[in-house]
Design an enzyme around this catalytic site. Structure first.
Site, PDB file in Angstrom:
ATOM      1  N   GLU A   1      -6.773  -7.444  -1.126  1.00 12.79           N
ATOM      2  CA  GLU A   1      -7.399  -7.387   0.201  1.00 12.79           C
ATOM      3  C   GLU A   1      -8.873  -7.030   0.080  1.00 12.79           C
ATOM      4  O   GLU A   1      -9.217  -5.883  -0.186  1.00 12.79           O
ATOM      5  CB  GLU A   1      -6.708  -6.345   1.103  1.00 12.79           C
ATOM      6  CG  GLU A   1      -5.303  -6.737   1.487  1.00 12.79           C
ATOM      7  CD  GLU A   1      -4.663  -5.759   2.476  1.00 12.79           C
ATOM      8  OE1 GLU A   1      -5.396  -4.951   3.080  1.00 12.79           O
ATOM      9  OE2 GLU A   1      -3.433  -5.818   2.630  1.00 12.79           O
TER      10      GLU A   1
ATOM     11  N   GLU B   1       0.829  -1.218   0.000  1.00 13.33           N
ATOM     12  CA  GLU B   1       0.000   0.000   0.000  1.00 13.33           C
ATOM     13  C   GLU B   1       0.858   1.261   0.000  1.00 13.33           C
ATOM     14  O   GLU B   1       0.496   2.263   0.621  1.00 13.33           O
ATOM     15  CB  GLU B   1      -0.952   0.007   1.207  1.00 13.33           C
ATOM     16  CG  GLU B   1      -1.974  -1.113   1.161  1.00 13.33           C
ATOM     17  CD  GLU B   1      -3.048  -1.003   2.256  1.00 13.33           C
ATOM     18  OE1 GLU B   1      -2.835  -0.264   3.224  1.00 13.33           O
ATOM     19  OE2 GLU B   1      -4.091  -1.658   2.107  1.00 13.33           O
TER      20      GLU B   1
END
Ligand SMILES: *[C@@H]1O[C@H](CO)[C@@H](O)[C@H](O)[C@H]1NC(C)=O
Ligand SMILES: *[C@@H]1O[C@H](CO)[C@@H](O)[C@H](O)[C@H]1NC(C)=O
Ligand SMILES: *[C@@H]1O[C@H](CO)[C@@H](O)[C@H](O)[C@H]1NC(C)=O
Ligand SMILES: *[C@@H]1O[C@H](CO)[C@@H](O)[C@H](O)[C@H]1NC(C)=O
Ligand SMILES: *[C@@H]1O[C@H](CO)[C@@H](O)[C@H](O)[C@H]1NC(C)=O
Ligand SMILES: *[C@@H]1O[C@H](CO)[C@@H](O)[C@H](O)[C@H]1NC(C)=O
Ligand SMILES: *[C@@H]1O[C@H](CO)[C@@H](O)[C@H](O)[C@H]1NC(C)=O
Ligand SMILES: *[C@@H]1O[C@H](CO)[C@@H](O)[C@H](O)[C@H]1NC(C)=O
Length: 770
Positions: free
Chosen positions: A259, A190
């Site tokens: 995710e 991320e």
């Protein structure tokens, strides 16, 4: 013909390699080359959908792994995803730990034995609500280091660790081309969401990380999640509650969702979050309907952040995540079965889904559409054909006509038609829901009677053992200054001082106050203010405990100092509650007293600025230093039998022993009667307990699966301790004489502590007869 001249050693080496190759293919699976096209991952050139679930190996114990993985497989997954936890593997620089819960190779091999693929997210920054985001504390001490940017000291350490993990996987033949289960690897994590804060250096770092990963020759594709500017050979992937609108950043790359947040993490400041199964199923069906190739549940099993591994600040020990497998590894219904039925419906479509490059989209209504997967041959009924009919209206069902037939589409739902005609599955209809499950909320609205919200109920105790029968001893944590202390002219930053060996750091200094000459000298009020401190602060003055305050800015406590010019002893016990694991430059945030220390008179006047002075610092509790939580160290102090007058006194150690409950149900400690502190069983850190944190009543309105999910949309447990039960893995128990040690800092009452076994949530308690 003459043999080519070859030395004996070379020949021997050649033979060895040959034998190793044979051994590898015999033990492992088939060697599989993983690549990708614009539609999906390719396994030896063949398209295949991946339905994955995340299991973090240190959040359970090795004895639990095979069962968790078997349940994952039975739930319709074909892959497992995990992070790699650097600070668990290298607690001191150059000293490695790949044992027990950190036995990564064993975990990967277990994944393979279960017949599943593995997606290895090395990071090594992992966030993960894990202490310091997975970075070891010693990394903070590397001269000139700045994390996650174009910084030579950081990049050097990151590369050494990443290289080690890839080499270890190769050595154990764990990549798919070696016959192992690993099909993808991830570098960073991320980063795109913080990169802007680092400017050009951030961009350079992201490219460096990608190049470095590539140079390791892992032989599988590398991914970066939330990295829309990733270099061409890296696949950017999506993380979020919904990823159907996500598009790969380059062609040809498949649409992958690393995710899928199927719940949310627990924190000590809000009730336990939930996410309805219908909404998760909706998100997943939308994703595959719109050309998705790989999806991974974050989490499939959340588990427990044992000991002091949880990140922070203020995150619970439980990392249950409302996942399909609960904290204890038990199947959570109706979520598990509902998603399993969805997976099976998607598998039934797989041939059609992968036969085409893109679905045909057909508008069915203003908020309704069909995705049709059909090759040319299907028009005459011979080829595969699958369709997804979506209705994203948040309240109303819709009567759709598709290929000449009527279909009722419940609100916020997707119907899956593996043959383009028959509805095999609708995401809002939980047919697989077992009868025993009693939802705690059933909300039916006037607009749509089909829309019910089902959130699993509270965990039930299967067996309540040894409550009130435990025999306790206690020992009071000494609160007076220790001989060995670190002195400084100002309060020191906490992590640098404790090196994160403990949550606790004492700050002490003395001061004098002579106010006899001042007006109002008889009735002035005083308070101590810390202008910035984290995470939890206990104040003491002249040996008296004043109380505790949660960290932040301008923390104040009322004090009554001596005003006659004699010495006052100020002591501040500061504790971390999980080190920061997220935000740009989180490594620079520090902990402990990070601001100024002021003595205020009548709330506003500065009576004394105590920041500059002779401060002493003592790391850890005395009980921690003496190891009283362990079977050997408990003999280091003299315990007093019984609870005596210790009940209600903060800063007290308690110990007892208990027999392992019979049966195989998961074991937990019911700590409802305690305040806050730390727990150990047989020397294993169970985690931080804090049942005195109560979820505020009124924050748990009825949950409705319809409409976009937010983290605060659906909470449960209002008015109750945010975390009441604490997992004790059976692997850490022996039949009798298990040592339970508790450090209690808020005066909780251990006589209410119970050892219990737990059944699945929502299932009525049935007492096990033993
Ligand atoms: C895998 O790829 C390598 C290199 O591209 C090739 O030599 C090998 O034959 C492939 N193996 C399979 C099983 O396709
Ligand atoms: C269906 O159409 C395809 C392509 O037009 C053709 O090859 C196939 O033979 C047809 N099948 C039948 C059963 O008519
Ligand atoms: C202290 O007492 C004096 C006289 O009684 C009064 O004027 C003053 O307001 C009091 N101060 C405080 C802070 O209560
Ligand atoms: C903290 O106290 C100072 C001084 O009283 C004040 O200026 C500042 O606004 C306060 N900050 C917060 C966040 O309350
Ligand atoms: C406190 O101040 C008063 C007035 O200035 C003075 O008389 C007294 O001696 C001082 N006491 C001490 C302990 O310094
Ligand atoms: C207190 O002392 C510190 C350190 O000397 C200084 O930076 C700060 O400005 C002082 N605060 C006040 C309110 O005087
Ligand atoms: C600072 O405090 C410590 C402990 O109270 C004491 O031993 C030391 O002499 C003090 N140092 C100074 C410079 O006052
Ligand atoms: C007992 O305490 C001493 C220091 O007081 C410490 O060195 C030792 O390691 C402790 N024993 C254990 C088992 O922790």
């Amino acid at each position: 013909m003459e043999l080519p001249t070859m030395s004996r050693c070379a020949l021997l080496l050649f033979t060895l390699i040959l034998h190793m190759a044979i051994a590898a293919s015999a033990q492992g699976g088939q060697a599989v080359n993983v690549s990708f096209d614009h539609r999906s991952l390719l396994f030896n050139g063949e398209r295949q959908l991946v339905v994955a679930g995340i299991v973090h190996y240190p959040r359970s114990t090795p004895a639990m792994w095979p069962d968790l993985l078997q349940k994952s497989k039975a739930g319709g997954l074909n892959a497992i995803q995990t992070y790699v936890f650097w600070n668990g593997h290298e607690p001191q620089e150059g000293q490695f730990n790949f044992e027990g819960r950190f036995d990564l190779v064993r975990f990967v091999k277990d994944v393979q034995s279960a017949g599943l693929y593995l997606i290895l997210r090395i990071g090594p920054y992992v966030c993960a609500e894990w202490n310091l985001g997975g970075f070891p504390q010693w990394l903070l001490e590397v001269p000139g280091i700045e994390f996650r940017t174009d910084n030579e000291p950081f990049k050097a350490k990151m590369e050494v660790f990443t290289r080690k993990i890839v080499a270890m996987m190769k050595e154990h033949q764990l990549f798919s081309w070696q016959g192992g289960p690993i099909i993808l690897a991830q570098i960073e994590n991320e980063y795109g969401s913080v990169q802007a804060a680092y400017g050009e250096a951030g961009k350079r770092y992201a490219y460096w990380a990608a190049d470095m990963a590539k140079s390791l020759d892992a032989g599988v594709p590398w991914i970066m999640c939330q990295q829309p500017d990733a270099p061409g050979f890296i696949v950017n992937t999506c993380n979020g509650f919904y990823c159907d609108n996500f598009q790969p950043h380059r062609w040809p790359m498949p649409k992958m969702w690393t995710e899928n947040w199927d719940g949310w993490f627990g924190g000590w400041l809000y009730p336990m979050p939930r996410r309805a199964a219908e909404d998760i199923a909706f998100a997943v069906a939308r994703f595959y309907a719109k050309g998705g190739a790989l999806m991974s549940y974050y989490m499939y099993h959340g588990g427990t952040s044992f000991g002091r591994t949880t990140g922070g600040p203020f995150l619970t020990t439980s990392y249950d995540y409302d996942a399909p497998l609960d904290e204890y590894g038990l199947i959570r219904e109706p979520k598990y079965s509902h998603l399993a039925a969805l997976h099976s419906a998607i598998r039934a479509c797989e041939g059609a889904l992968l036969a085409v490059d893109e679905p045909l989209v057909q508008q069915l209504g203003p908020k309704q559409e069909a995705h049709l997967f059909t090759s040319l041959g299907a028009s005459n009924g011979s080829g595969p054909c699958a369709a997804f009919l979506s209705n994203w209206d948040e309240s109303l069902p819709f009567l759709a006509t598709f290929r000449g037939r009527p279909y009722v589409l419940p609100p916020w739902s997707v119907s899956v038609l593996p043959d383009c005609t028959t509805v095999r599955f609708n995401t809002a209809q939980m047919e697989a829901r077992p009868k025993a499950i009693m939802p705690i909320v059933e909300s039916t609205t006037e607009a749509a009677s089909t829309a019910t919200s089902k959130v699993t109920g509270d965990r039930r105790i299967v067996e309540h053992v040894q409550s009130g029968t435990l025999e306790w001893s206690h020992w009071a944590e000494p609160l007076s200054p220790r001989e060995h202390a670190v002195t400084a002219r100002v309060p020191l930053e906490q992590i640098a001082t404790t090196r994160d060996t403990s949550d606790y750091l004492w700050y002490r200094r003395s001061f004098t106050l002579n106010s006899t000459s001042l007006p109002d000298s008889n009735n002035a009020t005083y308070s101590i203010m810390l202008t910035a401190a984290r995470d939890l602060v206990h104040f003491f003055l002249n040996g008296d405990y004043i109380g505790h305050v949660m960290g932040g800015l301008n923390l104040t406590a009322p004090v009554s100092p001596r005003e006659d010019g004699t010495e006052n002893e100020l002591a501040v016990l500061v504790e971390t509650v999980g080190l920061q694991n997220f935000s740009p430059r989180f490594e620079q945030m520090g902990a402990g007293i990070t601001g100024h220390v002021l003595l205020l008179r009548n709330e506003i006047d500065l009576a004394a600025n105590l920041t500059h002075g002779n401060w002493t610092h003592e790391t850890a509790l005395e009980g921690e230093l003496r190891g009283v939580f362990s079977p050997e160290g408990q003999r280091n102090v003299t315990w007093s039998a019984g609870l005596g007058r210790s009940v209600g006194s903060p800063f007290t150690w308690y110990k007892t022993s208990f027999a392992s409950p019979p049966g195989t149900s998961p074991v937990a400690l019911d700590l409802q009667s305690l305040g806050k502190g730390l727990v150990w069983v047989n020397g294993h850190g169970i985690g931080r307990h804090w049942p005195s944190q109560i979820a505020a009543p009124g924050q748990c309105p009825p949950c409705d699966y319809r409409g976009p999910f937010r983290t605060d949309k659906c909470y449960t447990g209002c008015g109750q301790p945010i975390q009441r039960w604490y997992h004790v893995p059976r692997e850490w128990l022996q039949p009798t004489d298990n040592l339970l040690v508790i450090f209690e800092e808020q005066g909780g009452d251990p006589s209410g502590v119970a050892v219990v076994t737990l059944g699945p949530e929502g299932v009525p308690a049935s007492v096990e007869t033993s």
